[in-house]
Design a protein around this motif. Structure first.
Motif, PDB file in Angstrom:
ATOM      1  N   TRP A 183       2.364-107.454  46.676  1.00  0.00           N
ATOM      2  CA  TRP A 183       1.167-106.975  45.859  1.00  0.00           C
ATOM      3  C   TRP A 183       0.539-107.246  44.804  1.00  0.00           C
ATOM      4  O   TRP A 183      -0.454-107.845  44.279  1.00  0.00           O
ATOM      5  CB  TRP A 183       1.049-105.499  44.980  1.00  0.00           C
ATOM      6  CG  TRP A 183       1.771-104.883  44.345  1.00  0.00           C
ATOM      7  CD1 TRP A 183       2.946-103.917  44.781  1.00  0.00           C
ATOM      8  CD2 TRP A 183       2.267-105.127  42.861  1.00  0.00           C
ATOM      9  NE1 TRP A 183       3.498-103.868  44.141  1.00  0.00           N
ATOM     10  CE2 TRP A 183       3.248-104.649  42.405  1.00  0.00           C
ATOM     11  CE3 TRP A 183       1.735-105.959  42.111  1.00  0.00           C
ATOM     12  CZ2 TRP A 183       4.243-104.540  41.036  1.00  0.00           C
ATOM     13  CZ3 TRP A 183       2.202-106.041  40.782  1.00  0.00           C
ATOM     14  CH2 TRP A 183       3.296-105.715  40.622  1.00  0.00           C
ATOM     15  N   GLN A 184       1.305-108.910  44.810  1.00  0.00           N
ATOM     16  CA  GLN A 184       0.577-110.462  44.108  1.00  0.00           C
ATOM     17  C   GLN A 184       1.145-111.073  44.735  1.00  0.00           C
ATOM     18  O   GLN A 184       1.066-112.721  44.756  1.00  0.00           O
ATOM     19  CB  GLN A 184       2.106-110.334  42.834  1.00  0.00           C
ATOM     20  CG  GLN A 184       1.565-109.489  41.554  1.00  0.00           C
ATOM     21  CD  GLN A 184       2.845-109.637  41.046  1.00  0.00           C
ATOM     22  OE1 GLN A 184       4.276-110.378  40.837  1.00  0.00           O
ATOM     23  NE2 GLN A 184       3.237-109.390  39.119  1.00  0.00           N
ATOM     24  N   CYS A 188      -2.285-109.155  50.118  1.00  0.00           N
ATOM     25  CA  CYS A 188      -2.438-108.299  50.056  1.00  0.00           C
ATOM     26  C   CYS A 188      -4.045-107.791  48.848  1.00  0.00           C
ATOM     27  O   CYS A 188      -4.189-108.622  48.354  1.00  0.00           O
ATOM     28  CB  CYS A 188      -2.034-107.667  48.674  1.00  0.00           C
ATOM     29  SG  CYS A 188      -1.805-105.788  48.351  1.00  0.00           S
ATOM     30  N   LYS A 190      -7.679-106.401  47.321  1.00  0.00           N
ATOM     31  CA  LYS A 190      -8.026-105.638  46.595  1.00  0.00           C
ATOM     32  C   LYS A 190      -7.929-104.144  47.229  1.00  0.00           C
ATOM     33  O   LYS A 190      -7.708-102.978  46.855  1.00  0.00           O
ATOM     34  CB  LYS A 190      -9.263-106.002  45.982  1.00  0.00           C
ATOM     35  CG  LYS A 190      -9.387-104.730  44.788  1.00  0.00           C
ATOM     36  CD  LYS A 190     -10.496-105.223  43.563  1.00  0.00           C
ATOM     37  CE  LYS A 190     -10.071-104.919  42.469  1.00  0.00           C
ATOM     38  NZ  LYS A 190     -11.708-105.084  41.718  1.00  0.00           N
ATOM     39  N   ARG A 193      -4.537-103.049  47.828  1.00  0.00           N
ATOM     40  CA  ARG A 193      -3.468-102.395  47.040  1.00  0.00           C
ATOM     41  C   ARG A 193      -4.295-100.609  45.707  1.00  0.00           C
ATOM     42  O   ARG A 193      -2.975-100.636  45.740  1.00  0.00           O
ATOM     43  CB  ARG A 193      -3.784-103.885  46.096  1.00  0.00           C
ATOM     44  CG  ARG A 193      -3.425-103.604  44.746  1.00  0.00           C
ATOM     45  CD  ARG A 193      -3.150-105.433  44.694  1.00  0.00           C
ATOM     46  NE  ARG A 193      -4.080-105.347  43.896  1.00  0.00           N
ATOM     47  CZ  ARG A 193      -4.579-106.545  43.915  1.00  0.00           C
ATOM     48  NH1 ARG A 193      -4.300-107.296  45.204  1.00  0.00           N
ATOM     49  NH2 ARG A 193      -5.766-106.961  44.006  1.00  0.00           N
ATOM     50  N   GLU A 194      -5.621-100.889  46.104  1.00  0.00           N
ATOM     51  CA  GLU A 194      -5.838 -99.433  44.571  1.00  0.00           C
ATOM     52  C   GLU A 194      -5.856 -98.536  45.557  1.00  0.00           C
ATOM     53  O   GLU A 194      -5.226 -97.216  44.769  1.00  0.00           O
ATOM     54  CB  GLU A 194      -7.388-100.101  44.988  1.00  0.00           C
ATOM     55  CG  GLU A 194      -7.837-101.120  43.347  1.00  0.00           C
ATOM     56  CD  GLU A 194      -9.719-100.922  43.786  1.00  0.00           C
ATOM     57  OE1 GLU A 194     -10.246-100.349  44.222  1.00  0.00           O
ATOM     58  OE2 GLU A 194     -10.298-102.220  42.597  1.00  0.00           O
ATOM     59  N   CYS A 196      -2.299 -97.757  47.683  1.00  0.00           N
ATOM     60  CA  CYS A 196      -1.279 -98.285  47.832  1.00  0.00           C
ATOM     61  C   CYS A 196      -0.609 -98.044  47.002  1.00  0.00           C
ATOM     62  O   CYS A 196      -0.554 -98.053  46.557  1.00  0.00           O
ATOM     63  CB  CYS A 196      -1.198 -99.515  48.192  1.00  0.00           C
ATOM     64  SG  CYS A 196       0.444 -99.724  49.247  1.00  0.00           S
ATOM     65  N   TYR A 199       1.371 -99.756  45.290  1.00  0.00           N
ATOM     66  CA  TYR A 199       1.295-101.033  44.167  1.00  0.00           C
ATOM     67  C   TYR A 199       1.902-100.323  42.664  1.00  0.00           C
ATOM     68  O   TYR A 199       1.978-100.515  42.034  1.00  0.00           O
ATOM     69  CB  TYR A 199       0.184-101.086  44.659  1.00  0.00           C
ATOM     70  CG  TYR A 199      -0.685-101.358  43.134  1.00  0.00           C
ATOM     71  CD1 TYR A 199      -0.578-103.150  42.823  1.00  0.00           C
ATOM     72  CD2 TYR A 199      -2.544-101.212  43.171  1.00  0.00           C
ATOM     73  CE1 TYR A 199      -0.971-103.626  41.871  1.00  0.00           C
ATOM     74  CE2 TYR A 199      -2.290-101.472  42.068  1.00  0.00           C
ATOM     75  CZ  TYR A 199      -2.034-102.463  41.572  1.00  0.00           C
ATOM     76  OH  TYR A 199      -2.785-103.170  40.117  1.00  0.00           O
ATOM     77  N   CYS A 205       6.991-103.684  49.467  1.00  0.00           N
ATOM     78  CA  CYS A 205       6.808-102.896  51.057  1.00  0.00           C
ATOM     79  C   CYS A 205       8.635-103.520  51.138  1.00  0.00           C
ATOM     80  O   CYS A 205       8.855-102.852  52.429  1.00  0.00           O
ATOM     81  CB  CYS A 205       5.505-104.492  51.347  1.00  0.00           C
ATOM     82  SG  CYS A 205       4.207-104.095  51.163  1.00  0.00           S
TER      83      CYS A 205
END
Length: 258
Positions: A183-184, A188, A190, A193-194, A196, A199, A205
């Protein structure tokens, strides 16, 4: 241009896959060599009182050098394969300490505290391997610490401003942290990610064998705006493991991941 970019991504992913495979084999081989050499050096210490100085020196020369090399290779490969794990450097340091202080506690275990000059040479070789493993551990701790401080100073401050600041426009949400977690990385997004759970659980993963590139449930939950708890333990329970796919299909998806 898109086709060329996809080809470049495929080549990079393939190269990294080969590198990961080599690192895994190297780590396993180095671990076996290190354990074998340390075991032979400890055995040399045990028979040091009955063996001659020449025999002990021969064993130390035979197993001491490979033990040092194996310790360095093992430390470097395990750091590469598990980079980003917070406890990695600490565990390496503990392992190094167990080897470094072998001359202090092994005599208590095997000979009640008495030492022989011949045997001490063998334990010193074990300690030397621990010193080199400790150097790798310290490098891992320093680099990881600097990276975390930098990320907090650069990314963390911006995240707080975006969350609590007034009138601050959100900037382009693309990250590219060297050896960062999934997630960096730039792929990925946003909005995924929010929502996930990986995360929010602060995992990766590839460790969970689940991700937005290989499991459609992750994307579907994001599009449905499904709530995910911020607590890492609670979020980990929501990771959508797919037990219906055969192992071969999972491997195929994993190999195609960017």
């Amino acid at each position: 241009m898109a086709g060329r970019r996809d080809n470049e991504i495929g080549v990079t992913a393939g190269a990294l896959g080969v590198l990961d495979t080599i690192a895994r084999y190297a780590m396993g081989l180095a671990a076996l060599v290190l354990l074998g050499c340390v075991g032979m050096l400890v055995f040399t210490y045990q028979v040091g009182s009955t063996g001659t100085a020449e025999q002990v020196s021969r064993n130390v020369q035979l197993f001491g050098g490979p033990a040092v090399l194996a310790a360095v290779v093992f430390g470097a490969t395990i750091a590469y394969l598990n980079w980003g794990e917070e406890i990695l450097g600490v565990l390496l340091l503990i392992g190094a300490g167990a080897l470094v202080f072998a001359p202090s506690y092994l005599p208590l275990i095997f000979s009640g505290g008495s030492q022989t000059p011949n045997g001490t040479e063998a334990l010193n070789a074990v300690s030397q391997a621990g010193i080199f493993l400790g150097i790798v551990a310290v490098i891992v701790l320093v680099v990881d610490g600097v990276t975390r401080i930098r990320d907090r100073a650069v990314l963390g401050a911006k995240a707080d401003q975006l969350k609590f600041g007034k009138g601050i426009q959100e900037e382009r949400d693309v990250q590219n942290v060297f050896l960062g977690k999934c997630w960096q990385l730039p792929y990925c997004r946003k909005f995924v990610r929010e929502k996930c759970p990986i995360y929010h659980a602060k995992r990766t993963c590839w460790k969970e064998r689940v991700g937005c590139m290989c499991e459609e449930t992750v994307i579907r939950n994001a599009m449905q705006n499904k709530a995910v708890p911020k607590d890492p333990v609670a979020a980990a329970k929501m990771i959508p493991y797919n037990n219906r796919l055969p192992l071969a299909q999972k491997k195929e998806r994993c190999a195609q991941c960017v």
